[in-house]
Design an enzyme around this catalytic site. Structure first.
Site, short mmCIF file in Angstrom:
data_model
loop_
_atom_site.label_atom_id
_atom_site.label_comp_id
_atom_site.label_asym_id
_atom_site.label_seq_id
_atom_site.Cartn_x
_atom_site.Cartn_y
_atom_site.Cartn_z
N THR A 138 -35.40 32.77 -6.52
CA THR A 138 -35.81 33.56 -7.69
C THR A 138 -34.85 34.73 -7.92
OG1 THR A 138 -37.51 35.12 -8.40
CG2 THR A 138 -37.39 34.73 -6.07
N ASP A 139 -34.84 35.24 -9.15
CA ASP A 139 -34.03 36.43 -9.44
C ASP A 139 -34.64 37.68 -8.80
OD1 ASP A 139 -36.27 36.68 -11.09
OD2 ASP A 139 -35.14 36.99 -12.95
N GLU A 140 -35.91 37.57 -8.35
CA GLU A 140 -36.59 38.78 -7.86
C GLU A 140 -35.96 39.31 -6.57
OE1 GLU A 140 -40.86 38.71 -8.28
OE2 GLU A 140 -40.75 37.21 -9.85
N TYR A 187 -43.39 39.22 -1.72
CA TYR A 187 -42.93 37.90 -2.21
C TYR A 187 -41.40 37.85 -2.24
CZ TYR A 187 -41.45 34.45 -5.71
OH TYR A 187 -40.79 33.43 -6.36
N LYS A 191 -38.72 35.58 -0.04
CA LYS A 191 -37.75 34.66 -0.64
C LYS A 191 -36.33 35.06 -0.24
CE LYS A 191 -38.27 31.65 -3.15
NZ LYS A 191 -38.56 30.20 -2.97
P1 NAD Z 1 -46.33 27.23 -7.44
O1 NAD Z 1 -47.05 28.30 -6.71
O2 NAD Z 1 -46.83 26.76 -8.76
O3 NAD Z 1 -46.23 25.91 -6.51
C1 NAD Z 1 -45.92 25.98 -5.15
C2 NAD Z 1 -46.19 24.61 -4.54
O4 NAD Z 1 -45.84 24.68 -3.15
C3 NAD Z 1 -47.66 24.18 -4.61
O5 NAD Z 1 -47.74 22.82 -5.01
C4 NAD Z 1 -48.16 24.35 -3.19
O6 NAD Z 1 -49.19 23.45 -2.83
C5 NAD Z 1 -46.89 24.09 -2.39
N1 NAD Z 1 -46.92 24.72 -1.07
C6 NAD Z 1 -47.24 26.00 -0.78
N2 NAD Z 1 -47.18 26.20 0.55
C7 NAD Z 1 -46.80 25.02 1.10
C8 NAD Z 1 -46.55 24.60 2.43
N3 NAD Z 1 -46.71 25.43 3.47
N4 NAD Z 1 -46.16 23.32 2.65
C9 NAD Z 1 -46.01 22.46 1.60
N5 NAD Z 1 -46.25 22.80 0.33
C10 NAD Z 1 -46.64 24.07 0.08
O7 NAD Z 1 -44.82 27.74 -7.53
P2 NAD Z 1 -43.76 27.60 -8.70
O8 NAD Z 1 -43.97 28.68 -9.68
O9 NAD Z 1 -43.71 26.20 -9.15
O10 NAD Z 1 -42.41 27.94 -7.91
C11 NAD Z 1 -41.71 26.92 -7.20
C12 NAD Z 1 -40.50 27.53 -6.53
O11 NAD Z 1 -39.66 28.12 -7.52
C13 NAD Z 1 -40.83 28.64 -5.55
O12 NAD Z 1 -39.97 28.53 -4.46
C14 NAD Z 1 -40.57 29.93 -6.33
O13 NAD Z 1 -40.19 30.97 -5.46
C15 NAD Z 1 -39.41 29.49 -7.20
N6 NAD Z 1 -39.28 30.19 -8.50
C16 NAD Z 1 -40.37 30.31 -9.32
C17 NAD Z 1 -40.22 30.94 -10.55
C18 NAD Z 1 -41.38 31.06 -11.51
O14 NAD Z 1 -41.24 31.73 -12.55
N7 NAD Z 1 -42.51 30.43 -11.27
C19 NAD Z 1 -38.97 31.46 -10.94
C20 NAD Z 1 -37.89 31.30 -10.06
C21 NAD Z 1 -38.06 30.66 -8.86
P1 TYD Z 2 -46.04 37.25 -13.41
O1 TYD Z 2 -46.33 36.13 -14.35
O2 TYD Z 2 -46.98 37.53 -12.28
O3 TYD Z 2 -44.56 37.04 -12.87
P2 TYD Z 2 -43.61 38.03 -11.97
O4 TYD Z 2 -44.41 39.10 -11.40
O5 TYD Z 2 -43.09 37.08 -10.95
O6 TYD Z 2 -42.55 38.51 -12.92
O7 TYD Z 2 -45.93 38.59 -14.25
C1 TYD Z 2 -45.03 38.73 -15.34
C2 TYD Z 2 -45.09 40.16 -15.82
O8 TYD Z 2 -46.37 40.41 -16.40
C3 TYD Z 2 -44.93 41.17 -14.71
O9 TYD Z 2 -44.19 42.29 -15.20
C4 TYD Z 2 -46.36 41.60 -14.39
C5 TYD Z 2 -47.06 41.48 -15.73
N1 TYD Z 2 -48.49 41.09 -15.67
C6 TYD Z 2 -49.44 41.84 -16.36
O10 TYD Z 2 -49.13 42.84 -17.04
N2 TYD Z 2 -50.75 41.45 -16.28
C7 TYD Z 2 -51.14 40.36 -15.56
O11 TYD Z 2 -52.37 40.06 -15.52
C8 TYD Z 2 -50.15 39.59 -14.88
C9 TYD Z 2 -50.54 38.38 -14.07
C10 TYD Z 2 -48.83 39.99 -14.95
#
Ligand code: NAD
Ligand code: TYD
Length: 381
Positions: A138-140, A187, A191
């Site tokens: 992630t970019d975070e 988080y 990561k």
């Molecule tokens: P998500 O939370 O929707 O899904 C995570 C999945 O991992 C789930 O299916 C869960 O069952 C599985 N999982 C969790 N713990 C596990 C374990 N111990 N063993 C096997 N499976 C397990 O997450 P997401 O939003 O789809 O993100 C997927 C990946 O992309 C993550 O690594 C996250 O850090 C990265 N990412 C997410 C975003 C975003 O905006 N959502 C952006 C950049 C990177």
């Molecule tokens: P989120 O979807 O949790 O992603 P991330 O924290 O990984 O960026 O949140 C996106 C943005 O929205 C973040 O700045 C937090 C804000 N946010 C709210 O203001 N209210 C909410 O209920 C949630 C879930 C997020």
């Protein structure tokens, strides 16, 4: 038995982004065997992949990435050639309440996968040839950027990315592949730690790895604890929309299928040991994004324009809330020719329509029904 040219484990394939990656790979590459390895935590839902159940090149394995022995056994028995690692705990608010789970899954789980891949691939005569461990991050991990006002101009203003292209931005700086890690939440710290382990396995053991760091994703099948699906669902049910702080934090949003396309491209054409940033130069201040969501949902539900603005409720800010994320993805665009396929307006329209049309999916997820259903089917271990 079909002869597959590659056998790829995709971890976290039952989650939000993972399900899009699994779908893309299973449909686009019938010559590959795709193994979805997922523990099915609260965030994993096999209903996200219903359409793939009968595909001959798709296999689901319920497994915890921390279970090193089972992972190693699976790699050996299936002759795995690649890993695309998405499994993680992914929600910042949960990480603030329960950091241990994040360290366990994101750090120890990634280490367990790395060690299994290393041991298995090292045992083969051709060792690391044609193998790849692709870690999704992630970019975070880069921390937070400032909101800046050049020459007194209020953001967003036009900036020039390293590609020379002009984009609207909320500050003059971006996250580059060379930006130093500076995570603030449990988080992002977990990561960041996993990213370091992945690179250490390359530098120490020669494991062929790639790491990508992507901005915030949105689209179908996202768990409704994240901003966009939560707010769409709350508007539908006329529930309050909890805006953290003043709603001034900025996020850089990418449609999830564009992320999946980038992963496909990088998996096949990326250079081993490289890092690629993925993002579409699409920054939004939270409150402005929320207003777009409200407008779109109200229009699609036939509500009077602006009816749901009254649901906005400012609440206590998230602890350590990063102010701004903004990815410069010039390297990926220039070296591999990737670019986002959707304009944000189209992406939001598609996303809102999907959640409104899939109320049953939303109801199953919010009631927890999906968990008992799939745990009965696959066992709750
Ligand atoms: P998500 O939370 O929707 O899904 C995570 C999945 O991992 C789930 O299916 C869960 O069952 C599985 N999982 C969790 N713990 C596990 C374990 N111990 N063993 C096997 N499976 C397990 O997450 P997401 O939003 O789809 O993100 C997927 C990946 O992309 C993550 O690594 C996250 O850090 C990265 N990412 C997410 C975003 C975003 O905006 N959502 C952006 C950049 C990177
Ligand atoms: P989120 O979807 O949790 O992603 P991330 O924290 O990984 O960026 O949140 C996106 C943005 O929205 C973040 O700045 C937090 C804000 N946010 C709210 O203001 N209210 C909410 O209920 C949630 C879930 C997020």
């Amino acid at each position: 038995m079909a002869e597959y040219t590659k056998t790829i484990i995709i971890t976290g394939g039952a989650g939000f982004i993972g399900s899009h990656v699994v779908r893309l790979f299973v449909n686009k590459y019938p010559q590959y065997k795709i193994i979805n390895l997922d523990k099915l935590t609260y965030a994993g839902n096999l209903a996200n992949l219903k359409d793939l159940q009968e595909k001959p090149n798709y296999m689901f394995v319920k497994m915890d990435i921390c279970d090193f022995e089972s992972v190693l056994e699976l790699m050996q028995s299936e002759h795995v050639t690649g890993v695309i690692h998405l499994a993680a705990e992914s929600h910042v608010d949960r990480s603030i309440k329960d950091p241990f789970t994040f360290a366990k899954t994101n750090v120890m789980g990634t280490l367990s996968l790395l060690q299994a891949a290393k041991i298995y691939w090292e045992s083969l005569p051709e060792r690391f040839q044609q193998k790849l461990f692709y870690h999704i991050s992630t970019d975070e991990v880069y921390g937070a950027l400032e909101l800046t006002h050049p020459d007194g101009i209020e953001p967003p203003f036009t900036t020039v990315a390293s590609s020379g292209e002009h984009h609207l931005a909320y500050g003059e700086d971006f996250f580059y592949e060379t930006t130093k890690y500076n995570p603030h939440s449990p988080y992002s710290a977990s990561k960041a730690s996993s990213d370091h382990f992945v690179r250490a396995y390359h530098d120490t053991y020669g494991l062929p790895v790639i790491v990508t760091n992507c901005s915030n994703n949105y689209g179908p099948y996202q768990f409704p604890e994240k901003l966009i699906p939560l707010f769409i669902n709350n508007i539908r049910h006329k529930k309050p929309l909890p805006v953290y702080g003043k709603g001034e934090n900025v996020r850089d949003w990418l449609y999830v299928e564009d992320h999946a396309r980038a992963i496909d491209l990088i998996f096949h054409q990326g250079k081993v040991a490289e890092t690629y940033n993925i993002g579409g130069f699409n920054e939004w201040k939270n409150i402005d994004l929320i207003k777009v969501i409200i407008k779109t949902v109200d229009r699609l539900l036939g509500n009077p324009e602006g009816e749901s603005l009254g649901l906005i409720t400012y609440v206590t800010d998230r602890a350590g809330h990063d102010l701004r994320y903004a990815i410069d993805s010039t390297k990926l665009q220039k070296e591999l020719g990737w670019e986002p396929s959707l304009q944000f307006e189209e992406g939001i329209e598609k996303t809102v329509k999907w959640y409104l049309a899939n109320q049953e999916w939303m109801d199953n997820v919010t009631s927890g029904e999906y968990q008992s259903y799939y745990n009965n089917m696959y066992g709750n271990r």
